[in-house]
Design a protein around this motif. Sequence first.
Motif, PDB file in Angstrom:
ATOM      1  N   ARG A 253       0.933  -1.197  -0.088  1.00 55.83           N
ATOM      2  CA  ARG A 253      -0.090   0.012   0.063  1.00 55.83           C
ATOM      3  C   ARG A 253       0.831   1.282   0.084  1.00 55.83           C
ATOM      4  NH1 ARG A 253      -1.826   4.135   2.241  1.00 55.83           N
ATOM      5  NH2 ARG A 253      -0.154   3.659   3.979  1.00 55.83           N
ATOM      6  N   LYS A 254       1.913   1.287   0.930  1.00 54.37           N
ATOM      7  CA  LYS A 254       2.714   2.393   0.789  1.00 54.37           C
ATOM      8  C   LYS A 254       3.651   2.680  -0.518  1.00 54.37           C
ATOM      9  CE  LYS A 254       4.583   2.743   5.930  1.00 54.37           C
ATOM     10  NZ  LYS A 254       5.748   2.415   6.439  1.00 54.37           N
ATOM     11  N   VAL A 255       3.974   1.739  -1.020  1.00 50.79           N
ATOM     12  CA  VAL A 255       4.506   2.038  -2.425  1.00 50.79           C
ATOM     13  C   VAL A 255       3.490   2.237  -3.284  1.00 50.79           C
ATOM     14  CG1 VAL A 255       5.756   0.777  -4.491  1.00 50.79           C
ATOM     15  CG2 VAL A 255       6.421   0.101  -2.259  1.00 50.79           C
ATOM     16  N   CYS A 256       2.458   1.908  -3.434  1.00 53.06           N
ATOM     17  CA  CYS A 256       1.368   2.399  -4.368  1.00 53.06           C
ATOM     18  C   CYS A 256       0.759   3.503  -4.198  1.00 53.06           C
ATOM     19  CB  CYS A 256       0.188   1.212  -4.331  1.00 53.06           C
ATOM     20  SG  CYS A 256       0.296  -0.357  -4.953  1.00 53.06           S
ATOM     21  N   ASP A 257       0.828   4.233  -2.726  1.00 54.64           N
ATOM     22  CA  ASP A 257       0.583   5.465  -2.087  1.00 54.64           C
ATOM     23  C   ASP A 257       1.531   6.406  -2.746  1.00 54.64           C
ATOM     24  OD1 ASP A 257      -1.418   7.401  -0.903  1.00 54.64           O
ATOM     25  OD2 ASP A 257       0.053   7.276   0.722  1.00 54.64           O
ATOM     26  N   ASP A 258       2.716   6.007  -2.463  1.00 55.11           N
ATOM     27  CA  ASP A 258       3.670   6.947  -3.035  1.00 55.11           C
ATOM     28  C   ASP A 258       3.829   7.409  -4.384  1.00 55.11           C
ATOM     29  OD1 ASP A 258       6.374   8.092  -3.555  1.00 55.11           O
ATOM     30  OD2 ASP A 258       7.329   6.899  -2.023  1.00 55.11           O
ATOM     31  N   LEU A 259       3.636   6.204  -5.238  1.00 55.66           N
ATOM     32  CA  LEU A 259       3.616   6.274  -6.719  1.00 55.66           C
ATOM     33  C   LEU A 259       2.217   6.910  -7.149  1.00 55.66           C
ATOM     34  CD1 LEU A 259       4.768   2.603  -7.694  1.00 55.66           C
ATOM     35  CD2 LEU A 259       6.040   4.737  -7.947  1.00 55.66           C
ATOM     36  N   ALA A 260       1.021   6.644  -6.501  1.00 53.07           N
ATOM     37  CA  ALA A 260      -0.089   7.374  -6.812  1.00 53.07           C
ATOM     38  C   ALA A 260       0.115   9.060  -6.772  1.00 53.07           C
ATOM     39  CB  ALA A 260      -1.128   6.785  -6.079  1.00 53.07           C
ATOM     40  N   GLN A 261       0.783   9.536  -5.491  1.00 54.33           N
ATOM     41  CA  GLN A 261       0.980  10.945  -5.341  1.00 54.33           C
ATOM     42  C   GLN A 261       1.920  11.456  -6.502  1.00 54.33           C
ATOM     43  OE1 GLN A 261      -0.308  12.565  -3.008  1.00 54.33           O
ATOM     44  NE2 GLN A 261      -1.536  10.860  -2.538  1.00 54.33           N
ATOM     45  N   GLN A 262       3.107  10.753  -6.809  1.00 56.70           N
ATOM     46  CA  GLN A 262       3.836  10.945  -7.823  1.00 56.70           C
ATOM     47  C   GLN A 262       3.354  11.140  -9.280  1.00 56.70           C
ATOM     48  OE1 GLN A 262       7.854   9.437  -8.101  1.00 56.70           O
ATOM     49  NE2 GLN A 262       7.479   8.082  -6.127  1.00 56.70           N
ATOM     50  N   LEU A 263       2.201  10.494  -9.455  1.00 54.86           N
ATOM     51  CA  LEU A 263       1.231  10.711 -10.875  1.00 54.86           C
ATOM     52  C   LEU A 263       0.496  11.776 -10.615  1.00 54.86           C
ATOM     53  CD1 LEU A 263       0.012   7.126 -11.304  1.00 54.86           C
ATOM     54  CD2 LEU A 263       1.595   7.947 -12.464  1.00 54.86           C
ATOM     55  N   ILE A 264      -0.014  12.268  -9.523  1.00 56.44           N
ATOM     56  CA  ILE A 264      -0.773  13.421  -9.148  1.00 56.44           C
ATOM     57  C   ILE A 264       0.060  14.576  -9.488  1.00 56.44           C
ATOM     58  CG2 ILE A 264      -1.941  14.812  -7.630  1.00 56.44           C
ATOM     59  CD1 ILE A 264      -3.952  13.406  -8.742  1.00 56.44           C
ATOM     60  N   ARG A 265       1.311  14.520  -8.865  1.00 54.11           N
ATOM     61  CA  ARG A 265       2.196  15.743  -8.742  1.00 54.11           C
ATOM     62  C   ARG A 265       2.644  16.024 -10.316  1.00 54.11           C
ATOM     63  NH1 ARG A 265       3.736  13.773  -3.730  1.00 54.11           N
ATOM     64  NH2 ARG A 265       5.687  12.752  -4.598  1.00 54.11           N
ATOM     65  N   ASP A 266       2.834  14.948 -11.316  1.00 50.53           N
ATOM     66  CA  ASP A 266       3.239  15.004 -12.410  1.00 50.53           C
ATOM     67  C   ASP A 266       1.800  15.151 -13.645  1.00 50.53           C
ATOM     68  OD1 ASP A 266       5.242  15.410 -14.350  1.00 50.53           O
ATOM     69  OD2 ASP A 266       5.462  13.153 -14.715  1.00 50.53           O
ATOM     70  N   ALA A 267       0.854  15.300 -13.094  1.00 51.68           N
ATOM     71  CA  ALA A 267      -0.378  15.285 -14.033  1.00 51.68           C
ATOM     72  C   ALA A 267      -0.331  16.456 -15.148  1.00 51.68           C
ATOM     73  CB  ALA A 267      -1.514  15.588 -13.344  1.00 51.68           C
ATOM     74  N   GLU A 268      -0.569  16.285 -16.356  1.00 54.74           N
ATOM     75  CA  GLU A 268      -0.422  17.198 -17.331  1.00 54.74           C
ATOM     76  C   GLU A 268      -0.951  18.469 -17.368  1.00 54.74           C
ATOM     77  OE1 GLU A 268      -2.303  15.010 -20.469  1.00 54.74           O
ATOM     78  OE2 GLU A 268      -0.335  13.766 -20.837  1.00 54.74           O
ATOM     79  N   GLY A 269      -0.075  19.614 -17.150  1.00 58.01           N
ATOM     80  CA  GLY A 269      -0.617  20.915 -17.376  1.00 58.01           C
ATOM     81  C   GLY A 269      -1.073  21.229 -15.983  1.00 58.01           C
ATOM     82  N   ALA A 270      -1.138  20.602 -14.896  1.00 64.12           N
ATOM     83  CA  ALA A 270      -1.547  20.995 -13.710  1.00 64.12           C
ATOM     84  C   ALA A 270      -0.665  21.955 -12.902  1.00 64.12           C
ATOM     85  CB  ALA A 270      -1.669  19.941 -12.686  1.00 64.12           C
ATOM     86  N   SER A 271      -1.474  22.787 -12.144  1.00 63.59           N
ATOM     87  CA  SER A 271      -0.579  23.907 -11.452  1.00 63.59           C
ATOM     88  C   SER A 271      -1.077  23.797  -9.722  1.00 63.59           C
ATOM     89  CB  SER A 271      -0.968  25.436 -11.814  1.00 63.59           C
ATOM     90  OG  SER A 271      -2.346  25.795 -11.332  1.00 63.59           O
ATOM     91  N   LYS A 272      -2.167  22.922  -9.595  1.00 62.76           N
ATOM     92  CA  LYS A 272      -2.643  22.512  -8.178  1.00 62.76           C
ATOM     93  C   LYS A 272      -2.753  21.163  -8.119  1.00 62.76           C
ATOM     94  CE  LYS A 272      -3.440  27.047  -7.109  1.00 62.76           C
ATOM     95  NZ  LYS A 272      -2.388  27.569  -6.033  1.00 62.76           N
ATOM     96  N   ASP A 273      -2.598  20.385  -6.923  1.00 65.19           N
ATOM     97  CA  ASP A 273      -2.781  19.042  -6.464  1.00 65.19           C
ATOM     98  C   ASP A 273      -3.825  19.348  -5.546  1.00 65.19           C
ATOM     99  OD1 ASP A 273      -0.489  18.434  -8.033  1.00 65.19           O
ATOM    100  OD2 ASP A 273       0.794  18.222  -6.260  1.00 65.19           O
ATOM    101  N   ILE A 274      -5.037  18.643  -5.682  1.00 67.73           N
ATOM    102  CA  ILE A 274      -6.265  18.899  -5.010  1.00 67.73           C
ATOM    103  C   ILE A 274      -6.517  17.605  -4.247  1.00 67.73           C
ATOM    104  CG2 ILE A 274      -8.540  19.597  -4.930  1.00 67.73           C
ATOM    105  CD1 ILE A 274      -7.949  21.043  -7.587  1.00 67.73           C
ATOM    106  N   LYS A 275      -6.701  17.732  -2.812  1.00 69.31           N
ATOM    107  CA  LYS A 275      -7.050  16.671  -2.038  1.00 69.31           C
ATOM    108  C   LYS A 275      -8.513  16.787  -1.855  1.00 69.31           C
ATOM    109  CE  LYS A 275      -5.626  14.435   2.453  1.00 69.31           C
ATOM    110  NZ  LYS A 275      -4.649  14.611   3.592  1.00 69.31           N
ATOM    111  N   VAL A 276      -9.278  15.810  -2.172  1.00 69.89           N
ATOM    112  CA  VAL A 276     -10.725  16.104  -1.868  1.00 69.89           C
ATOM    113  C   VAL A 276     -10.970  15.057  -0.729  1.00 69.89           C
ATOM    114  CG1 VAL A 276     -13.045  16.124  -2.743  1.00 69.89           C
ATOM    115  CG2 VAL A 276     -11.205  16.929  -4.303  1.00 69.89           C
ATOM    116  N   GLU A 277     -11.345  15.408   0.521  1.00 72.35           N
ATOM    117  CA  GLU A 277     -11.742  14.638   1.242  1.00 72.35           C
ATOM    118  C   GLU A 277     -13.148  14.740   1.776  1.00 72.35           C
ATOM    119  OE1 GLU A 277      -9.135  15.531   4.919  1.00 72.35           O
ATOM    120  OE2 GLU A 277      -9.819  13.933   6.014  1.00 72.35           O
TER     121      GLU A 277
END
Lengths: 392, 392
Positions: A253-277
């Motif tokens: 889970r930790k490795v998946c979570d880490d990689l998932a966060q990296q995907l969001i931070r590298d999303a095309e054209g994005a200037s904000k990472d939005i955590k919707v809780e």
Amino acid sequence: MSVTAAKGFTASGIAAGIKENGNPDLALVVNNGPKLAAAGVFTSNRVKAAPVLWSEQVLKGGELTAVVLNSGGANACTGPKGFQDTHATAEKVAESLNTAGLDETGGHAAGMIAVCSTGLIGLLLPMDKLLPGVDKAVAQLSPHGGEKAAIAIKTTDSVHKTAVAGGNGWTVGGMAKGAGMLAPGLATMLVVLTTDADVESDVLDRALRAATRTTFDRVDSDGCMSTNDTVLLLASGASQVTPDDAEFAEAVRKVCDDLAQQLIRDAEGASKDIKVEVVNAASEDDAVEVGRSIARNNLLKCAIHGEDPNWGRVLSAIGTTRAAFEPDQLNVAINGVWVCKNGGVGEDRDKVDMRYREVHIIADLAAGGESATIWTNDLTADYVHENSAYSS
Amino acid sequence: MSVTAAKGFTASGIAAGIKENGNPDLALVVNNGPKLAAAGVFTSNRVKAAPVLWSEQVLKGGELTAVVLNSGGANACTGPKGFQDTHATAEKVAESLNTAGLDETGGHAAGMIAVCSTGLIGLLLPMDKLLPGVDKAVAQLSPHGGEKAAIAIKTTDSVHKTAVAGGNGWTVGGMAKGAGMLAPGLATMLVVLTTDADVESDVLDRALRAATRTTFDRVDSDGCMSTNDTVLLLASGASQVTPDDAEFAEAVRKVCDDLAQQLIRDAEGASKDIKVEVVNAASEDDAVEVGRSIARNNLLKCAIHGEDPNWGRVLSAIGTTRAAFEPDQLNVAINGVWVCKNGGVGEDRDKVDMRYREVHIIADLAAGGESATIWTNDLTADYVHENSAYSS
């Protein structure tokens, strides 16, 4: 680190010429055993690329000796020829590994080799370049090849993505690619995880499904679901340690979570990472449905891009769901300021500081005790530019 | 033309000062009878603005003497005070009309006056400006006031929208506003239709529901559903003609279709109008689901903006639905060129001419005989710009 952080694996990444710009485009990951256990999770899109159809079939045996991945072409919507090409790629990998004498695990066969492809949909792969590339990739296999493999699977990614976790004497490592078309039931991503833990394929399968459900499945950059998403987990058993199931699952889970966060931070054209809780939902399903609805609201994503705490668009998105809630009991916080209370105007919206890249939205449904978090990005002119020019 | 094309109606549009820029922001439509029959269709968003809650209630009686509409504020997510404001607005309209002696139909009461609001969510209306504005609007009522009313309900609309149709001796006319937040179960729109046909409210209701189902409900500019959508149809009976039900329903459909097309052509930031036609579906529901999925795919909408006939993104969107189809039997045409055949590469994509504003996508599911058309727009940097700056 990447897929060679765990003992028992070799990897490589090379330029086969699939990409016209000469960048690396072919990666190979080989499990040298002693175990060959494997599990996989695939896109839920009903239009599945040839390599997804192939790898799903191969995984039914619960064992893999290798994974071959190419960027530069998705081999999706390519008909029977596309499937033949995937099959031929697996055959070529098996043959090349056996010819090179890398057959410690009893020899390679196509039926134990997963194939992953990423890139433009609707184009046949240049097999005259890909197949010779396999020989080159086999020749460069190394216990230190994880980084090169991670680099070779990039498409529009600006950086390559790797992660590692583990316990006493054992390790889980992984690589991922993905930047656009990030969505539900897996984002447009290819992910290969490896471990030297001595675990069986059913344990791998449970750990992987549990991990993806709350990590990759909750990344929703642009609501678009890919035809090629694949997450694989291979175990070599080379550490000779069998961890506690829960401990192992948590490392995955930790490795998946880490990689998932990296995907969001590298999303095309994005200037904000939005955590919707989403909190105080009647059920986890409600929380996920509401979170996705908020994460996919283009008007809200534009507002966040403009650093505008437009909570009305959050309520408007919640209102389209079937989740349990009363409109006059909804509360919304943006970056810690409760701008909406009881369905109406709350604290002063001018108090909301939105200068930083991370934006945190809390939607309180006041309907129960369950919660879920969805990660998304803002919608920007750069996203439009990148995706209007991608294939032309 | 607009809402005063039909006999028996007066209307006005004035600047009450709700909008800070001084543009017209208050419209009034009065039914002078002899009949007062009315029907309405409202947003299916569960977070409904105060005027929607009010007007739904008022419509239960099947009669309306007037509709008051304001731009410059949606009065949504404004709690009990917002609802009180809507009620006070209806009371004020009744009082002002009665005071002016415009009570041919037996006197006005708040309970027969619909209220519509549009603008930013989460702000209370400036009642100190709105209520005096009602007197001004009543004073300017005219049988030629339809255009002014249509102008006063604009928000981000670049043009006002009116349409007219009819039969022998009777007329259906209407006005609409809407440019962003166009989506399912009605777009962000306010629409008022009037007719001088002598028809009862149940006939109006059936005609209106049938018309919106295949017109406004199939406009899906950005997938975002509003809290304020309202479509009203008022009949004065002033023509003393009772048309055939089917003929009347067709005239209502024509006016709705005309206005819906005007909404799409004026969508925020759009450079392309995209007609998504789904054919050979197993059911109409399947066709609508697939059409919406294609229409909401941000990656495809970006590609169309870039004049890129990226049919892979169409297939990828189809694959996320539950509709009946086989992936290897799907066909897709873009502007008349069948770029995808049997789920794979079809005619040369370079043959697709995408220079013009209208783009026509046909998705052939090869699963039956039903069809549906959804209208959407491309996703542009201008859309991002307009919606990231709207409230700040």
